[in-house]
Design a protein around this motif. Structure first.
Motif, PDB file in Angstrom:
ATOM      1  N   ASN A  92       0.850  -1.182   0.000  1.00 31.37           N
ATOM      2  CA  ASN A  92       0.000   0.000   0.000  1.00 31.37           C
ATOM      3  C   ASN A  92       0.887   1.233   0.000  1.00 31.37           C
ATOM      4  N   ARG A  93       0.559   2.172  -0.892  1.00 28.63           N
ATOM      5  CA  ARG A  93       1.323   3.417  -0.982  1.00 28.63           C
ATOM      6  C   ARG A  93       0.376   4.596  -0.845  1.00 28.63           C
ATOM      7  N   GLN A  94       0.700   5.532   0.037  1.00 27.66           N
ATOM      8  CA  GLN A  94      -0.097   6.728   0.234  1.00 27.66           C
ATOM      9  C   GLN A  94       0.822   7.945   0.157  1.00 27.66           C
ATOM     10  N   GLN A  95       0.452   8.888  -0.705  1.00 30.18           N
ATOM     11  CA  GLN A  95       1.219  10.119  -0.857  1.00 30.18           C
ATOM     12  C   GLN A  95       0.394  11.299  -0.364  1.00 30.18           C
ATOM     13  N   TRP A  96       1.066  12.321   0.083  1.00 33.48           N
ATOM     14  CA  TRP A  96       0.425  13.597   0.453  1.00 33.48           C
ATOM     15  C   TRP A  96      -0.755  13.342   1.397  1.00 33.48           C
ATOM     16  N   VAL A  97      -0.489  12.582   2.442  1.00 30.03           N
ATOM     17  CA  VAL A  97      -1.548  12.201   3.375  1.00 30.03           C
ATOM     18  C   VAL A  97      -2.169  13.453   3.992  1.00 30.03           C
ATOM     19  N   GLY A  98      -3.489  13.512   4.021  1.00 33.35           N
ATOM     20  CA  GLY A  98      -4.206  14.646   4.583  1.00 33.35           C
ATOM     21  C   GLY A  98      -4.804  15.567   3.538  1.00 33.35           C
ATOM     22  N   PHE A  99      -4.387  15.403   2.274  1.00 36.32           N
ATOM     23  CA  PHE A  99      -4.922  16.238   1.193  1.00 36.32           C
ATOM     24  C   PHE A  99      -6.040  15.492   0.476  1.00 36.32           C
ATOM     25  N   ASP A 100      -7.093  16.216   0.106  1.00 41.49           N
ATOM     26  CA  ASP A 100      -8.186  15.621  -0.652  1.00 41.49           C
ATOM     27  C   ASP A 100      -7.688  15.173  -2.024  1.00 41.49           C
ATOM     28  N   GLY A 101      -8.072  13.962  -2.409  1.00 43.73           N
ATOM     29  CA  GLY A 101      -7.680  13.444  -3.710  1.00 43.73           C
ATOM     30  C   GLY A 101      -6.235  13.003  -3.805  1.00 43.73           C
ATOM     31  N   ALA A 102      -5.557  12.797  -2.670  1.00 45.47           N
ATOM     32  CA  ALA A 102      -4.155  12.382  -2.691  1.00 45.47           C
ATOM     33  C   ALA A 102      -4.013  10.989  -3.313  1.00 45.47           C
ATOM     34  N   PRO A 103      -2.899  10.710  -4.006  1.00 50.92           N
ATOM     35  CA  PRO A 103      -2.722   9.399  -4.650  1.00 50.92           C
ATOM     36  C   PRO A 103      -2.615   8.273  -3.620  1.00 50.92           C
ATOM     37  N   THR A 104      -3.340   7.203  -3.852  1.00 48.56           N
ATOM     38  CA  THR A 104      -3.239   5.983  -3.048  1.00 48.56           C
ATOM     39  C   THR A 104      -3.203   4.789  -3.996  1.00 48.56           C
ATOM     40  N   THR A 105      -2.352   3.830  -3.679  1.00 51.54           N
ATOM     41  CA  THR A 105      -2.200   2.637  -4.514  1.00 51.54           C
ATOM     42  C   THR A 105      -2.114   1.414  -3.618  1.00 51.54           C
ATOM     43  N   THR A 106      -2.846   0.363  -3.971  1.00 48.80           N
ATOM     44  CA  THR A 106      -2.822  -0.892  -3.230  1.00 48.80           C
ATOM     45  C   THR A 106      -2.620  -2.041  -4.210  1.00 48.80           C
ATOM     46  N   TYR A 107      -1.648  -2.911  -3.893  1.00 45.92           N
ATOM     47  CA  TYR A 107      -1.370  -4.103  -4.679  1.00 45.92           C
ATOM     48  C   TYR A 107      -1.611  -5.336  -3.817  1.00 45.92           C
ATOM     49  N   PHE A 108      -2.177  -6.359  -4.421  1.00 46.46           N
ATOM     50  CA  PHE A 108      -2.203  -7.685  -3.811  1.00 46.46           C
ATOM     51  C   PHE A 108      -1.879  -8.696  -4.903  1.00 46.46           C
ATOM     52  N   SER A 109      -0.926  -9.568  -4.647  1.00 47.00           N
ATOM     53  CA  SER A 109      -0.543 -10.562  -5.642  1.00 47.00           C
ATOM     54  C   SER A 109      -0.278 -11.896  -4.961  1.00 47.00           C
ATOM     55  N   VAL A 110      -0.536 -12.957  -5.680  1.00 43.25           N
ATOM     56  CA  VAL A 110      -0.259 -14.315  -5.212  1.00 43.25           C
ATOM     57  C   VAL A 110       0.180 -15.138  -6.416  1.00 43.25           C
ATOM     58  N   HIS A 111       1.147 -16.001  -6.210  1.00 46.25           N
ATOM     59  CA  HIS A 111       1.623 -16.844  -7.310  1.00 46.25           C
ATOM     60  C   HIS A 111       2.164 -18.156  -6.750  1.00 46.25           C
ATOM     61  N   SER A 112       2.271 -19.124  -7.631  1.00 49.12           N
ATOM     62  CA  SER A 112       2.739 -20.454  -7.231  1.00 49.12           C
ATOM     63  C   SER A 112       3.327 -21.163  -8.436  1.00 49.12           C
ATOM     64  N   ASP A 113       4.194 -22.159  -8.169  1.00 48.27           N
ATOM     65  CA  ASP A 113       4.691 -23.000  -9.242  1.00 48.27           C
ATOM     66  C   ASP A 113       3.711 -24.150  -9.481  1.00 48.27           C
ATOM     67  N   LEU A 114       3.767 -24.721 -10.670  1.00 45.29           N
ATOM     68  CA  LEU A 114       2.940 -25.861 -11.044  1.00 45.29           C
ATOM     69  C   LEU A 114       3.867 -27.000 -11.481  1.00 45.29           C
ATOM     70  N   ASN A 115       3.643 -28.175 -10.907  1.00 44.82           N
ATOM     71  CA  ASN A 115       4.496 -29.309 -11.249  1.00 44.82           C
ATOM     72  C   ASN A 115       3.684 -30.599 -11.118  1.00 44.82           C
ATOM     73  N   TYR A 116       2.899 -30.875 -12.143  1.00 42.51           N
ATOM     74  CA  TYR A 116       2.066 -32.085 -12.178  1.00 42.51           C
ATOM     75  C   TYR A 116       2.462 -32.891 -13.418  1.00 42.51           C
ATOM     76  N   GLU A 117       3.380 -33.814 -13.227  1.00 45.30           N
ATOM     77  CA  GLU A 117       3.930 -34.551 -14.359  1.00 45.30           C
ATOM     78  C   GLU A 117       2.871 -35.396 -15.059  1.00 45.30           C
ATOM     79  N   LYS A 118       1.918 -35.932 -14.301  1.00 44.55           N
ATOM     80  CA  LYS A 118       0.908 -36.771 -14.946  1.00 44.55           C
ATOM     81  C   LYS A 118      -0.013 -35.948 -15.857  1.00 44.55           C
ATOM     82  N   TRP A 119      -0.057 -34.642 -15.647  1.00 42.98           N
ATOM     83  CA  TRP A 119      -0.826 -33.751 -16.537  1.00 42.98           C
ATOM     84  C   TRP A 119       0.090 -33.054 -17.538  1.00 42.98           C
ATOM     85  N   TYR A 120       1.341 -33.467 -17.594  1.00 50.82           N
ATOM     86  CA  TYR A 120       2.331 -32.879 -18.487  1.00 50.82           C
ATOM     87  C   TYR A 120       2.511 -31.382 -18.195  1.00 50.82           C
TER      88      TYR A 120
END
Length: 324
Positions: A92-120
């Protein structure tokens, strides 16, 4: 009595609607000079030159995170699966806190490896990235699915991976403008609207465990645009093709037994009209606490730090908390 001309009417309109607020320094300078024809004739030509010359304004589009070394998935789909575990990140990123319309950005990510040989399915990775960015009256919600294929390198220790992502982005515009003259309503001012688009990205990533990594990626590959249409207004908000490079390494500065590690990272972003470059260096102590400076080429310096709770309890391995 001097006859009123069309130039006087134009000047009256400009003054009445506060356009001189943007050129207050110039207006004060113009006010020092006067002639028999009145101050209007002195100010108007110079003001019109300034307005006509300022045809284009450019700025970066995608938000930039200070601790970008922990935000690789959002800019490079080839990163997914590289940790060979299920990994999640919240930023989460917040700039110019306290000002109306200040930029805010939120990221959420998730990832994983896949390794199922029987499914190639082998040495693959998959990930999900969510981002919400808000600046003034404009907000964007972005959802991306990423896939990567990994292959061991034949000429260097480590892995290469090639990735692609497909994203859906919805842009909303609020009807929350604050004009200087509340009695004047311009129908050309955009009202509340919403638009969406499909986005594509590609990435190439090389890594050798936690020792070093490097990646190159392209976002907004097809350069899509958000179409906004109203009763009296119509415009498009394009997403320009954006290029990223990111790399870093870890090493022990003194010997292999020292409890300290130095971690470097470099981040470069370019979208044809604007670019940014970050260099980060931090000291990791006992695999638990890190701190260090971050420099951006716009002459801004940040202090970044954080804790890895895996050094406290093995069950918390991989849980990190950072602040900038």
């Amino acid at each position: 009595m001097r006859q009123i001309t069309w130039k006087d009417e134009v000047f009256k309109f400009i003054c009445a609607h506060g356009f001189f607020n943007y050129f207050s320094a110039q207006v004060k300078l113009f006010a020092r000079y006067n002639s028999s024809s009145g101050p209007h004739m002195k100010r108007l030509p110079i003001l019109l030159i300034v307005i006509l010359c300022a045809q284009t304004i450019v700025a970066q589009q995608d938000p930039v995170i200070t601790q970008n070394m922990f935000n690789r998935q959002s800019i490079n789909p080839a990163f997914v699966g590289s940790k060979e575990a299920i990994c999640g990140t919240l930023l989460n990123r917040q700039q110019w806190v306290g000002f109306d319309g200040a930029p805010t950005t939120t990221y959420f990510s998730v990832h994983s490896d896949l390794n199922y040989e029987k499914w190639y399915i082998k040495n693959d990775g998959i990930g999900l990235n969510l981002m919400y960015d808000e600046l003034g009256n404009i907000g964007e919600l972005n959802i991306k699915l990423a896939y990567a294929y990994r292959q061991a390198s034949n000429f260097a220790p480590g892995y290469f991976s090639l990735g692609v992502d497909v994203g859906y982005t919805q842009q909303t515009m609020k009807d929350n403008w604050k004009p200087n003259d509340h009695q004047f309503i311009d129908p050309a001012i955009p009202g509340a609207s919403s638009a969406s688009l499909i986005d594509l990205g590609l990435g190439l990533y090389y890594y050798n465990g936690d020792n070093y990594y490097a990646g190159f990626s392209v976002a907004h590959l097809t350069e899509p645009s958000f179409p906004h249409t109203g009763t009296h207004w119509q415009f498009e908000f394009p997403k320009y093709r954006t290029y990223y490079f990111q790399g870093g390494n870890n090493f022990r500065p003194f010997n292999t037994q020292t409890p300290m590690q130095l971690r470097h990272s470099l981040y470069f972003k370019y979208d044809i009209v604007a670019w940014t470059l970050d260099y980060n260096i931090n000291l990791l102590i006992n695999n638990f606490f890190w701190v260090g400076p971050s420099y951006r080429v716009d002459n801004s310096i940040s202090v970044i730090g954080g804790m890895d709770f895996g050094a406290v309890a093995p069950s918390w391995e991989g849980l990190k908390l950072g602040v900038a």
